[in-house]
Motif scaffolding. Structure first.
Motif, PDB file in Angstrom:
ATOM      1  N   GLN A 574       0.799  -1.191  -0.007  1.00 48.59           N
ATOM      2  CA  GLN A 574       0.164  -0.033  -0.284  1.00 48.59           C
ATOM      3  C   GLN A 574       0.886   1.340  -0.065  1.00 48.59           C
ATOM      4  OE1 GLN A 574      -3.109   0.051   3.063  1.00 48.59           O
ATOM      5  NE2 GLN A 574      -4.061   1.799   1.989  1.00 48.59           N
ATOM      6  N   GLN A 575       2.032   1.291   0.520  1.00 49.19           N
ATOM      7  CA  GLN A 575       3.046   2.338   0.425  1.00 49.19           C
ATOM      8  C   GLN A 575       3.419   2.338  -0.895  1.00 49.19           C
ATOM      9  OE1 GLN A 575       3.574   4.698   2.235  1.00 49.19           O
ATOM     10  NE2 GLN A 575       2.968   4.541   4.280  1.00 49.19           N
ATOM     11  N   ASN A 576       2.963   2.948  -1.863  1.00 49.15           N
ATOM     12  CA  ASN A 576       3.429   3.022  -3.165  1.00 49.15           C
ATOM     13  C   ASN A 576       2.906   4.593  -3.876  1.00 49.15           C
ATOM     14  OD1 ASN A 576       0.850   3.033  -4.868  1.00 49.15           O
ATOM     15  ND2 ASN A 576       0.699   1.062  -3.538  1.00 49.15           N
ATOM     16  N   PHE A 577       3.441   4.789  -4.994  1.00 51.72           N
ATOM     17  CA  PHE A 577       3.414   6.253  -5.437  1.00 51.72           C
ATOM     18  C   PHE A 577       2.042   6.635  -5.722  1.00 51.72           C
ATOM     19  CE2 PHE A 577       2.856   9.037  -9.071  1.00 51.72           C
ATOM     20  CZ  PHE A 577       3.714  10.030  -8.540  1.00 51.72           C
ATOM     21  N   ILE A 578       1.334   5.481  -6.148  1.00 49.27           N
ATOM     22  CA  ILE A 578      -0.184   5.821  -6.408  1.00 49.27           C
ATOM     23  C   ILE A 578      -1.186   6.093  -5.249  1.00 49.27           C
ATOM     24  CG2 ILE A 578      -2.211   4.823  -7.188  1.00 49.27           C
ATOM     25  CD1 ILE A 578      -0.607   2.801  -8.846  1.00 49.27           C
ATOM     26  N   SER A 579      -0.731   5.560  -4.068  1.00 43.66           N
ATOM     27  CA  SER A 579      -1.519   5.855  -2.757  1.00 43.66           C
ATOM     28  C   SER A 579      -0.769   7.310  -2.379  1.00 43.66           C
ATOM     29  CB  SER A 579      -1.229   4.810  -1.795  1.00 43.66           C
ATOM     30  OG  SER A 579      -1.997   3.665  -2.055  1.00 43.66           O
ATOM     31  N   HIS A 580       0.340   7.275  -2.515  1.00 39.93           N
ATOM     32  CA  HIS A 580       1.126   8.667  -2.274  1.00 39.93           C
ATOM     33  C   HIS A 580       0.339   9.870  -2.873  1.00 39.93           C
ATOM     34  CE1 HIS A 580       4.716   6.504  -0.800  1.00 39.93           C
ATOM     35  NE2 HIS A 580       3.895   6.315  -0.029  1.00 39.93           N
ATOM     36  N   PHE A 618      -4.238   1.442 -10.194  1.00 40.98           N
ATOM     37  CA  PHE A 618      -4.561   2.540  -9.618  1.00 40.98           C
ATOM     38  C   PHE A 618      -6.094   2.496  -8.915  1.00 40.98           C
ATOM     39  CE2 PHE A 618      -7.310   6.440  -9.844  1.00 40.98           C
ATOM     40  CZ  PHE A 618      -6.279   7.464  -9.590  1.00 40.98           C
ATOM     41  N   VAL A 619      -6.955   1.524  -9.451  1.00 42.12           N
ATOM     42  CA  VAL A 619      -8.364   1.316  -9.114  1.00 42.12           C
ATOM     43  C   VAL A 619      -8.340   0.881  -7.704  1.00 42.12           C
ATOM     44  CG1 VAL A 619     -10.430   0.366  -9.137  1.00 42.12           C
ATOM     45  CG2 VAL A 619      -9.248   1.112 -11.256  1.00 42.12           C
ATOM     46  N   SER A 620      -7.449  -0.271  -7.228  1.00 41.07           N
ATOM     47  CA  SER A 620      -7.173  -0.567  -5.996  1.00 41.07           C
ATOM     48  C   SER A 620      -6.787   0.379  -4.938  1.00 41.07           C
ATOM     49  CB  SER A 620      -6.124  -1.846  -5.935  1.00 41.07           C
ATOM     50  OG  SER A 620      -5.972  -2.285  -4.632  1.00 41.07           O
ATOM     51  N   ASN A 621      -5.855   1.257  -5.350  1.00 44.43           N
ATOM     52  CA  ASN A 621      -5.512   2.239  -4.404  1.00 44.43           C
ATOM     53  C   ASN A 621      -6.503   3.376  -4.464  1.00 44.43           C
ATOM     54  OD1 ASN A 621      -2.342   1.735  -3.663  1.00 44.43           O
ATOM     55  ND2 ASN A 621      -2.600   1.060  -5.729  1.00 44.43           N
ATOM     56  N   PHE A 622      -7.473   3.597  -5.157  1.00 40.83           N
ATOM     57  CA  PHE A 622      -8.289   4.902  -5.220  1.00 40.83           C
ATOM     58  C   PHE A 622      -9.327   4.476  -4.337  1.00 40.83           C
ATOM     59  CE2 PHE A 622     -12.025   6.354  -7.406  1.00 40.83           C
ATOM     60  CZ  PHE A 622     -11.881   7.936  -7.194  1.00 40.83           C
ATOM     61  N   ILE A 623      -9.845   3.295  -4.437  1.00 47.48           N
ATOM     62  CA  ILE A 623     -11.085   2.958  -3.671  1.00 47.48           C
ATOM     63  C   ILE A 623     -11.229   3.657  -2.261  1.00 47.48           C
ATOM     64  CG2 ILE A 623     -12.551   1.062  -2.609  1.00 47.48           C
ATOM     65  CD1 ILE A 623     -11.958  -0.537  -5.269  1.00 47.48           C
ATOM     66  N   PRO A 624     -10.312   3.173  -1.375  1.00 47.29           N
ATOM     67  CA  PRO A 624     -10.145   4.112  -0.046  1.00 47.29           C
ATOM     68  C   PRO A 624     -10.389   5.545  -0.089  1.00 47.29           C
ATOM     69  CG  PRO A 624      -8.310   2.426  -0.048  1.00 47.29           C
ATOM     70  CD  PRO A 624      -9.070   2.611  -1.769  1.00 47.29           C
ATOM     71  N   PHE A 625      -9.831   6.205  -1.126  1.00 42.06           N
ATOM     72  CA  PHE A 625      -9.832   7.660  -1.100  1.00 42.06           C
ATOM     73  C   PHE A 625     -11.344   7.870  -1.799  1.00 42.06           C
ATOM     74  CE2 PHE A 625      -5.474   6.973  -0.911  1.00 42.06           C
ATOM     75  CZ  PHE A 625      -5.021   7.928  -0.157  1.00 42.06           C
ATOM     76  N   PHE A 626     -11.740   7.312  -2.463  1.00 40.12           N
ATOM     77  CA  PHE A 626     -13.276   7.409  -3.110  1.00 40.12           C
ATOM     78  C   PHE A 626     -14.268   7.510  -1.770  1.00 40.12           C
ATOM     79  CE2 PHE A 626     -17.273   5.707  -4.118  1.00 40.12           C
ATOM     80  CZ  PHE A 626     -17.525   6.531  -5.012  1.00 40.12           C
ATOM     81  N   HIS A 627     -14.288   6.372  -1.239  1.00 43.69           N
ATOM     82  CA  HIS A 627     -15.027   6.439   0.362  1.00 43.69           C
ATOM     83  C   HIS A 627     -14.795   7.475   1.360  1.00 43.69           C
ATOM     84  CE1 HIS A 627     -16.718   2.774  -0.930  1.00 43.69           C
ATOM     85  NE2 HIS A 627     -15.647   2.141  -0.558  1.00 43.69           N
ATOM     86  N   HIS A 628     -13.498   8.105   1.129  1.00 42.89           N
ATOM     87  CA  HIS A 628     -13.025   8.969   1.931  1.00 42.89           C
ATOM     88  C   HIS A 628     -13.411  10.642   1.616  1.00 42.89           C
ATOM     89  CE1 HIS A 628     -10.658  11.602   4.701  1.00 42.89           C
ATOM     90  NE2 HIS A 628     -10.097  12.192   3.965  1.00 42.89           N
TER      91      HIS A 628
END
Length: 937
Positions: A574-580, A618-628
């Motif tokens: 999870q600590q990757n550039f997309i999440s960052h 990208f989608v896998s990392n985006f989902i938590p931010f979508f809910h946020h």
């Protein structure tokens, strides 16, 4: 009258033929005996040279030109025969040459330069270092020879006098490495005359043609050796013709021009770095001081560099750069502006030419150029902004040319990394208390200039395709620059930047533009090229299996397709550039009460392009931010402009994801996304926001025409995690890669942000937790404190307990992340197989068991099942249950070997240590540290 002579005098006099002819030559047999006599003893040699000097003086005063010719021939043969004792008579030889030169007789001076050439050839460093009087005499002779060509003579013999000087200069070049003082003096005497001759005989177009010829000889691959041999033969033929014309008094302007080129080449074609540096500086300095045409001088210097041995050519560019640094120490000003401009232009000429400069330190050169740009813009000076812009743009072009002339695979990534590190450094400097408010505009200009450098590099690489293989810039190289999206969030002590809000927005706009150029021109191209290469490789070798280790290694060697799920561990780590990036996007919105619409438009474009390139990663990392980011419409109806922007962005990207995934993975999804309930829910949610004035219009033209034509259900207010989870579980392909309950990343772990991302971080701490609620472990021993330390930035509600040492320990067979991962896979695989009537879930778990699994709150204490459909209720698993359940859920593991089994778990898991061991003692024995041994069975 018969006069008595000593033996050495008789031997010398016998060498002179009788008569008064002007073209006498020494008698050969007598000369041979004289040479033998002089070489037998040092004392005899001293007597010979002393008498020759006296005779030369007498013959010169009486104008006996024929005798002087014989004397010069004798001296030349003595230098050759007695070169080991040259220090005995070298000074006297120089005196003889000087006496002959004073006659100003062109025939005698021709013979002098021939003897002078032999003297230069036989001299060594000891002679220059040990006899100061000789050095003075030799320097005087050299100055006289060079001065002949500079003086005006009759048109009939002007070329002969120029040729004498040119031949002397070429001979001097072999003596430059002995002492620094004489070397500088000889270069200062020679270079101006050579440039004068070359400029009289060569236009800029003729120099360019000569330069292209040299470069073509170097760059030809198939006939490189033949081309060089042909070139050497041609040059040998030219030199022979020059000698013949010189002896026959039939010199032409072409002969003089070629000899000037040869003389200048002799200065550069050597292995002494100090000499190369000095000659380079002399050429540039003379063209500057004589106010000669700058463009002509640039081409001439490029030609000169081609004569340097290829491994030392970088010395010339380093010399120019060192001079620029020296000027920079003084501080940029109008007094040195023209000098700095000229040296910068020469440097650009070298770096942008086709001249091969092996050994050039790319990173070092770029660092120096960035420092020059920094000081030029930030240091106070009396230069106007247009003047600063001119030199700054030259430095930018230098950086781009250094970067795009590929010498090694990682050259482009290293260059981009250097620039982005410098951007981060300058941004940090804007928070320094020593900065003045007036420097805000300069800092903005500097950062934007650095970003322009990056943009230029990508455009050059896009437009000038090369057959040379290179490594492409990856996302991780940009990690250090993400602070530009939210500068003030980088400092916890509340420091303020000298940059105004408008200046920060200008920087952010340029940053997003350049990053989008990177996505389109570099990342997307690299991913497509790698994907095509993999497909081509598979087509060439259709018998290879994609699952074989050999084929897998081949694909890794060829490249990476960034749409491949979990490429670079973008999903499991999870600590990757997309999440960052998404985290800094969140901070970007938090920095403004009402975000700038133009910036948000750029941000939307960047995120949509990332979806297009990265797909499920990208989608896998985006989902938590979508809910946020989505509005909590069930709790309140009053929202800030900032919240509306976040919500609109979240729905735009989600809509784009669903439209794009079907195209990216059409073989696996077959139109599933756009026909799914989630797609309809997204469209309904967008329409609901439009109707209730919660939508920010104008951020995405693609959505302007999308409208829901049905009555909006109650659930249209807000998409929940259950909706996304249902979507993921409805497809065989998505259920493997999408984790709807992945926790939200709140902080970047700095160890994952490296200035040199040569490989992707694979930290031992697993942050890929999949549950939003903390695990409740029963009967945890007292040595495991339950205090949670958030070290990874993952929301604390998803963390496991830590040890007394503050590091992650294992619970059960692995960390809490391991257990969560196993549980998620069990749910995904079992539900996926059972829903489609597949036999893989059969065995220990019957249909009745599976029906109980779907119950929201049913837990079978008899078999210790870890299955629950409701992810809010989590039960503590036992080791045996985990192992048996994993093997049932994925029956492929039942046929795997021990080595293959190890490859099915992530590298940061304790499960990899000894997965197939059943007894506790063997497990404990295989662990490497006390912390790993502290686990619960």
């Amino acid at each position: 009258m018969n006069i008595f002579h000593h033996k050495h005098q008789k031997l010398i006099l016998q060498c002179y033929p009788a008569g008064k002819a002007v073209d006498k030559k020494p008698n050969s047999s007598e000369l041979s005996y004289l040479l033998y006599y002089a070489s037998t003893r040092r004392v005899k040699l001293e007597k010979v040279i002393h008498f020759l000097r006296e005779k030369t003086q007498q013959d010169a005063s009486r104008n006996r030109a024929g005798n002087l010719q014989v004397t010069l021939a004798i001296v030349k043969e003595l230098i050759v025969k007695c070169s080991d004792n040259l220090n005995v008579f070298a000074r006297q030889a120089c005196n003889i040459l000087k006496i002959c030169l004073d006659t100003k007789d062109i025939a005698i001076c021709k013979s002098v330069v021939t003897t002078y050439g032999v003297l230069c050839e036989k001299m060594d460093g000891a002679l220059f270092g040990g006899d100061k009087e000789f050095v003075l005499d030799f320097t005087d002779v050299s100055q006289i020879l060079i001065s002949f060509g500079k003086e005006k003579h009759s048109a009939q013999n002007q070329l002969e006098w120029e040729m004498i000087s040119l031949l002397a200069i070429k001979d001097i070049s072999s003596c430059l490495g002995y002492t620094t003082n004489t070397s500088k003096k000889f270069i200062a005497l020679s270079i101006p005359f050579l440039i004068q001759i070359i400029m009289q005989n060569n236009s800029i177009s003729s120099l360019v043609q000569r330069l292209r010829t040299v470069i073509n000889v170097e760059s030809s691959h198939g006939n490189k050796k033949l081309s060089r041999v042909h070139s050497q033969k041609s040059q040998t033929r030219i030199n022979k013709q020059i000698d013949e014309d010189f002896q026959n008094d039939s010199l032409t302007q072409v002969d003089v021009n070629e000899e000037a080129m040869n003389a200048l080449k002799s200065f550069f074609n050597n292995n002494t770095t100090s000499q190369i540096s000095e000659v380079t500086r002399a050429v540039v300095q003379h063209i500057y001081s004589a106010n000669l045409n700058l463009d002509w001088g640039i081409v001439l210097l490029e030609l000169c560099v081609t004569w340097i041995p290829i491994q030392l050519r970088f010395v010339s560019s380093s010399t120019l750069l060192a001079t620029l640094n020296r000027i920079n120490v003084e501080g940029p000003s109008k007094s040195n502006y023209q000098l700095q401009l000229q040296y910068a232009r020469y440097l650009l000429g070298l770096l942008s030419s086709g001249v091969n400069m092996v050994g050039l330190s790319i990173s070092d050169v770029i660092q120096q150029l960035l420092n020059l740009q920094t000081d030029l813009i930030l240091k106070p000076s009396d230069l106007s902004k247009p003047e600063i812009d001119v030199i700054t743009n030259i430095y930018s072009d230098c950086i781009c040319n250094v970067t795009t002339h590929i010498y090694y695979f990682d050259q482009v990534p290293d260059a981009i990394q250097e620039i982005l590190v410098k951007v981060d450094f300058v941004l940090d400097g804007s928070f320094s208390e020593t900065q003045t408010a007036a420097s805000g505009e300069r800092i903005q200009d500097l950062i934007i200039q650095f970003l322009n450098n990056v943009s230029k590099i990508f455009h050059i690489l896009k437009n000038n395709t090369s057959s040379i293989n290179r490594n492409h810039v990856n996302l991780e190289h940009w990690d250090i620059s993400l602070g530009l999206l939210a500068p003030e969030s980088e400092f916890e002590d509340g420091r303020k930047t000298v940059l105004t809000v408008q200046q920060i927005q200008n920087i952010q706009a340029r940053y997003l533009q350049v990053f989008d150029e990177f996505l389109s021109n570099e990342l997307a191209v690299a991913s497509k090229a790698d994907y095509d290469a993999i497909k081509k490789q598979n087509k060439l070798d259709p018998g290879s299996s994609g699952s074989s280790d050999f084929a897998h290694e081949d694909e890794k060697a060829i490249g990476k397709n960034l749409m491949e799920p979990d490429i670079n561990q973008y999903i499991t780590q999870q600590q990757n550039f997309i999440s960052h990036l998404l985290m800094y996007t969140d901070k970007f919105f938090d920095s403004y009460d009402a975000p700038n619409t133009e910036l948000v438009l750029l941000l939307v474009l960047v995120l949509k392009n990332m979806v297009t390139i990265l797909g499920l990663n990208f989608v896998s990392n985006f989902i938590p931010f979508f809910h946020h980011w989505v509005l909590k419409t069930n709790k309140t109806n009053e929202f800030t402009q900032r919240q509306k922007y976040k919500d609109t962005l979240a729905h735009i990207i989600m809509f784009h994801i669903l439209k794009t995934l079907d195209k990216q993975y059409h073989a696996d999804l077959v139109g599933y996304c756009t026909s799914s309930r989630l797609f309809r829910d997204v469209v309904d949610a967008i329409e609901y926001r439009r109707q209730n004035r919660l939508w920010i219009h104008g951020l995405d033209s693609d959505l302007e025409s999308v409208k829901s034509n049905r009555v909006l259900p109650e659930g249209a207010k807000r998409l929940r995690s259950d909706n996304v989870e249902e979507f993921a579980c409805g497809n065989n392909f998505l259920i493997v890669w999408l984790h709807p309950q992945k926790p939200l990343l709140t902080e970047v772990e700095k160890s994952h942000v490296s200035t040199h991302m040569s490989q992707f971080n694979n930290d031992s701490r697993n942050t890929n937790n999949t549950l939003p609620e903390p695990l409740e472990f029963a009967d945890v021993p007292e040595q495991f404190p339950t205090t949670i330390i958030n070290r990874t930035g993952v929301s604390s509600e998803a963390m496991s307990s830590n040890s007394e040492k503050g590091v992650w320990t294992g619970l059960g067979l692995g960390t809490a992340g391991d257990i969560n991962q196993i549980r998620a896979e069990i749910i995904q695989y079992t539900q996926h197989y059972q829903e489609r009537g597949l036999p893989h879930a059969a065995g220990e778990y019957t249909t009745s068991n599976l029906s109980s699994i779907r119950s929201p709150s049913v837990y079978d204490d008899a078999n210790g099942s870890t299955y629950t459909y409701n992810s809010k209720h989590v039960n503590s698993p036992r080791v045996a249950d985990l192992k048996s359940a994993a093997s049932v859920a994925n029956p492929r593991t039942q046929q795997l070997s021990s080595r293959e089994m190890e490859n099915t778990v992530s590298n940061d898991s304790i499960l990899q240590k000894n997965l197939l061991s059943h007894d506790v003692d063997s497990i404990l024995a295989g662990l490497e540290s006390e912390d790993e041994a502290a686990f619960v069975v």
